[in-house]
Design a protein around this motif. Structure first.
Motif, PDB file in Angstrom:
ATOM      1  N   SER A  47       0.833  -1.203   0.000  1.00  0.00           N
ATOM      2  CA  SER A  47       0.000   0.000   0.000  1.00  0.00           C
ATOM      3  C   SER A  47       0.863   1.246   0.000  1.00  0.00           C
ATOM      4  O   SER A  47       0.518   2.267  -0.621  1.00  0.00           O
ATOM      5  CB  SER A  47      -0.922  -0.001   1.222  1.00  0.00           C
ATOM      6  OG  SER A  47      -1.820  -1.082   1.185  1.00  0.00           O
ATOM      7  N   ASP A  52       1.353  -2.673  -6.505  1.00  0.00           N
ATOM      8  CA  ASP A  52       0.171  -3.452  -6.877  1.00  0.00           C
ATOM      9  C   ASP A  52      -1.049  -2.810  -6.224  1.00  0.00           C
ATOM     10  O   ASP A  52      -1.162  -2.811  -4.992  1.00  0.00           O
ATOM     11  CB  ASP A  52       0.328  -4.903  -6.400  1.00  0.00           C
ATOM     12  CG  ASP A  52      -0.833  -5.793  -6.859  1.00  0.00           C
ATOM     13  OD1 ASP A  52      -1.838  -5.258  -7.364  1.00  0.00           O
ATOM     14  OD2 ASP A  52      -0.718  -7.022  -6.694  1.00  0.00           O
ATOM     15  N   GLU A  54      -3.862  -3.825  -5.717  1.00  0.00           N
ATOM     16  CA  GLU A  54      -4.651  -4.740  -4.896  1.00  0.00           C
ATOM     17  C   GLU A  54      -4.236  -4.702  -3.431  1.00  0.00           C
ATOM     18  O   GLU A  54      -5.005  -5.088  -2.557  1.00  0.00           O
ATOM     19  CB  GLU A  54      -4.553  -6.166  -5.438  1.00  0.00           C
ATOM     20  CG  GLU A  54      -5.311  -6.374  -6.731  1.00  0.00           C
ATOM     21  CD  GLU A  54      -6.775  -5.937  -6.613  1.00  0.00           C
ATOM     22  OE1 GLU A  54      -7.494  -6.461  -5.743  1.00  0.00           O
ATOM     23  OE2 GLU A  54      -7.190  -5.055  -7.388  1.00  0.00           O
ATOM     24  N   ASP A  55      -3.011  -4.252  -3.141  1.00  0.00           N
ATOM     25  CA  ASP A  55      -2.582  -4.161  -1.744  1.00  0.00           C
ATOM     26  C   ASP A  55      -3.413  -3.139  -0.978  1.00  0.00           C
ATOM     27  O   ASP A  55      -3.802  -3.368   0.167  1.00  0.00           O
ATOM     28  CB  ASP A  55      -1.092  -3.817  -1.656  1.00  0.00           C
ATOM     29  CG  ASP A  55      -0.207  -4.992  -2.037  1.00  0.00           C
ATOM     30  OD1 ASP A  55      -0.460  -6.108  -1.546  1.00  0.00           O
ATOM     31  OD2 ASP A  55       0.728  -4.802  -2.835  1.00  0.00           O
ATOM     32  N   HIS A  57      -6.434  -2.274  -1.761  1.00  0.00           N
ATOM     33  CA  HIS A  57      -7.746  -2.916  -1.636  1.00  0.00           C
ATOM     34  C   HIS A  57      -7.749  -3.922  -0.477  1.00  0.00           C
ATOM     35  O   HIS A  57      -8.673  -3.932   0.354  1.00  0.00           O
ATOM     36  CB  HIS A  57      -8.090  -3.609  -2.946  1.00  0.00           C
ATOM     37  CG  HIS A  57      -9.340  -4.431  -2.890  1.00  0.00           C
ATOM     38  ND1 HIS A  57     -10.593  -3.887  -2.681  1.00  0.00           N
ATOM     39  CD2 HIS A  57      -9.539  -5.778  -2.992  1.00  0.00           C
ATOM     40  CE1 HIS A  57     -11.503  -4.850  -2.662  1.00  0.00           C
ATOM     41  NE2 HIS A  57     -10.880  -6.000  -2.846  1.00  0.00           N
ATOM     42  N   ASP A  58      -6.711  -4.769  -0.415  1.00  0.00           N
ATOM     43  CA  ASP A  58      -6.652  -5.797   0.632  1.00  0.00           C
ATOM     44  C   ASP A  58      -6.542  -5.180   2.024  1.00  0.00           C
ATOM     45  O   ASP A  58      -7.149  -5.677   2.983  1.00  0.00           O
ATOM     46  CB  ASP A  58      -5.459  -6.725   0.391  1.00  0.00           C
ATOM     47  CG  ASP A  58      -5.636  -7.597  -0.845  1.00  0.00           C
ATOM     48  OD1 ASP A  58      -6.770  -7.680  -1.344  1.00  0.00           O
ATOM     49  OD2 ASP A  58      -4.632  -8.173  -1.313  1.00  0.00           O
ATOM     50  N   ARG A 100      -7.664   4.243  -3.271  1.00  0.00           N
ATOM     51  CA  ARG A 100      -8.411   3.181  -3.948  1.00  0.00           C
ATOM     52  C   ARG A 100      -9.392   3.731  -4.969  1.00  0.00           C
ATOM     53  O   ARG A 100      -9.503   3.200  -6.083  1.00  0.00           O
ATOM     54  CB  ARG A 100      -9.157   2.328  -2.918  1.00  0.00           C
ATOM     55  CG  ARG A 100     -10.003   1.211  -3.506  1.00  0.00           C
ATOM     56  CD  ARG A 100      -9.175   0.216  -4.272  1.00  0.00           C
ATOM     57  NE  ARG A 100      -9.987  -0.846  -4.847  1.00  0.00           N
ATOM     58  CZ  ARG A 100      -9.549  -1.757  -5.703  1.00  0.00           C
ATOM     59  NH1 ARG A 100      -8.288  -1.743  -6.098  1.00  0.00           N
ATOM     60  NH2 ARG A 100     -10.356  -2.689  -6.162  1.00  0.00           N
ATOM     61  N   ASP A 103      -7.464   4.618  -7.973  1.00  0.00           N
ATOM     62  CA  ASP A 103      -7.010   3.402  -8.666  1.00  0.00           C
ATOM     63  C   ASP A 103      -8.117   2.857  -9.568  1.00  0.00           C
ATOM     64  O   ASP A 103      -7.886   2.513 -10.727  1.00  0.00           O
ATOM     65  CB  ASP A 103      -6.615   2.321  -7.650  1.00  0.00           C
ATOM     66  CG  ASP A 103      -5.243   2.544  -7.039  1.00  0.00           C
ATOM     67  OD1 ASP A 103      -4.445   3.307  -7.616  1.00  0.00           O
ATOM     68  OD2 ASP A 103      -4.969   1.948  -5.975  1.00  0.00           O
ATOM     69  N   ASP A 107      -8.072   2.879 -13.730  1.00  0.00           N
ATOM     70  CA  ASP A 107      -8.165   1.612 -14.472  1.00  0.00           C
ATOM     71  C   ASP A 107      -9.357   1.609 -15.423  1.00  0.00           C
ATOM     72  O   ASP A 107      -9.256   1.167 -16.577  1.00  0.00           O
ATOM     73  CB  ASP A 107      -8.281   0.442 -13.486  1.00  0.00           C
ATOM     74  CG  ASP A 107      -6.945   0.090 -12.858  1.00  0.00           C
ATOM     75  OD1 ASP A 107      -5.912   0.600 -13.321  1.00  0.00           O
ATOM     76  OD2 ASP A 107      -6.930  -0.702 -11.890  1.00  0.00           O
TER      77      ASP A 107
END
Length: 325
Positions: A47, A52, A54-55, A57-58, A100, A103, A107
Motif C-alpha cells: 500500500s 500493486d 490490490e494491496d 484494496h486488501d 483506492r 485506482d 483503471d
C-alpha cells in the motif's frame, strides 16, 4: 523499520489459531481480529509502494472487516477500547479510500481509452489523475509513518494477544440463572439479525436512490464479514452463502464505483482547460455517459439479483451452515 514490521508479522502469525464452538464470543472475536490484523499488516508495504493496487484494496478490506467485527463484538468488550480502535482504523481507511477510488477510476478510464482514444487525447486527464493519486499516497504514507499509528498497532496487538483483556464480565448475578456466552449459543441469532437488516430493504428497493443502495451495500458487507469471520465453526453452506452475498455486494459495489466516478469526472473536468483540453473534455463526457448507462442497467438488474438472494435455496445455505453449532 522493515525488520520490526516483519518481526511483528512473524510473531502474530505464530499466534493464529482457529475459532471453536466452545470459545466465548469475546475470545473467538479476538482470534478473528488477529487474522485481520495480520492481513492488514501484510498489505501495508504494498500500500505504501503502490506497486500493486490490490494491496490498498486488501488493506481496506482487512480494516473494514475489523471495524465490522469490533462493532459486532462491542457487547462482549468494554466500550472505551473498542470504540477507540474503530476510530483509529477509520482514519486509516479514509486515506486508503482516497487512493483506492483513484485506482479504480484510472483503471476504468484506461480501459475506455484503449478503444475510444487512439490519439491519446486523454493524456491531460491522466496527468491530473496521476497527480491526485500521488498526493493521496503521500497522505497515506504520512499517516502510516506517524507515531500515533505505531502506538495504535502496539496497543491493539497487546489487546489481541492477551486473553480476557477488556472483556466484559460474564459473572451471573443469580447463580441459578444460565446465560449464553459461547459461540455456539450466540452466533446463530447474530447472523440472522444481520440477514434481517439486509432483507429489511425489500420495502424500499424498487425506488432506492444512491444513498439507500450504498447503505444496502454496507449492510451486505456486514453480513458477509460476520459469516466469514466465524467460518471456522460453520458448515460447508457458509462458503456457498458468502459467494451469494459477494455477487450482490459486487453488483452494488460497481454501482457505487459509478457514483464515485461521476463525482470525480465533474472535478476532473474543472481541472482541465476548456480551450487546450477540449478533446479530452469531450472524451470524458462520452465516458461519463457510458458509465451512467451502465449504472442504469445495473439498477434494473438489481431486482433479479435481489429476488435470487431471497430464495429458499440461498437462505437454506445459511441454515445448513449454522445447523452444526
Amino acid at each position: 523499520m522493515e525488520a520490526t514490521h516483519d518481526d511483528l508479522l512473524a510473531t502474530l502469525r505464530a499466534e493464529l489459531s482457529p475459532i471453536t464452538p466452545d470459545d466465548s464470543m469475546a475470545e473467538a472475536g479476538r482470534k478473528a481480529l488477529l487474522h485481520q490484523l495480520v492481513a492488514m499488516l501484510e498489505a501495508e508495504p504494498g500500500s505504501r509502494s503502490g506497486d500493486d493496487p490490490e494491496d490498498v484494496h486488501d488493506m481496506r478490506v482487512a480494516i473494514r472487516r475489523t471495524r465490522s467485527a469490533l462493532s459486532l463484538l462491542e457487547p462482549y468488550f468494554k466500550t472505551k477500547p473498542v470504540r477507540f480502535y474503530r476510530k483509529q482504523l477509520r482514519k486509516i481507511m479514509k486515506v486508503l479510500g482516497s487512493v483506492r477510488d483513484l485506482d479504480v477510476l484510472i483503471d476504468d478510464l484506461r480501459a475506455f481509452a484503449a478503444d475510444a482514444d487512439p490519439d491519446n487525447q486523454l493524456a491531460p486527464a491522466f496527468e491530473q489523475l496521476d497527480s491526485a493519486r500521488k498526493n493521496a499516497r503521500r497522505e497515506l504514507i504520512s499517516t502510516l509513518d506517524k507515531g500515533s499509528y505505531r502506538r495504535f498497532i502496539e496497543d491493539y496487538t497487546a489487546f489481541l494477544k492477551e486473553p480476557g483483556k477488556s472483556a466484559r464480565s460474564t459473572n451471573n448475578v443469580d447463580p441459578h440463572d444460565v446465560y449464553p456466552t459461547q459461540v455456539r449459543h450466540l452466533l446463530p441469532p447474530l447472523l440472522y439479525e444481520h440477514v434481517g437488516m439486509v432483507r429489511a430493504y425489500d420495502s424500499v428497493l424498487a425506488d432506492a436512490d444512491a444513498p439507500t443502495l450504498h447503505a444496502l451495500r454496507i449492510a451486505f458487507k456486514r453480513l458477509r464479514y460476520a459469516v466469514s469471520l466465524y467460518a471456522d465453526v460453520l458448515g460447508t453452506g457458509a462458503q456457498e452463502f458468502v459467494n451469494e452475498i459477494k455477487l450482490v455486494q459486487d453488483h452494488l459495489g460497481r454501482i457505487n464505483d459509478i457514483e464515485n466516478a461521476a463525482d470525480r469526472m465533474r472535478w476532473l473536468t474543472k481541472q482541465l482547460d476548456a480551450k487546450t483540453d477540449a478533446a479530452a473534455i469531450s472524451l470524458l463526457e462520452t465516458y461519463a455517459a457510458s458509465v451512467a448507462a451502465e449504472g442504469g442497467t445495473l439498477r434494473e438488474d438489481m431486482n433479479d439479483i435481489w429476488r435470487h438472494f431471497n430464495t429458499k435455496t440461498v437462505q437454506r445455505q445459511l441454515a445448513n451452515a449454522v445447523a452444526g453449532l
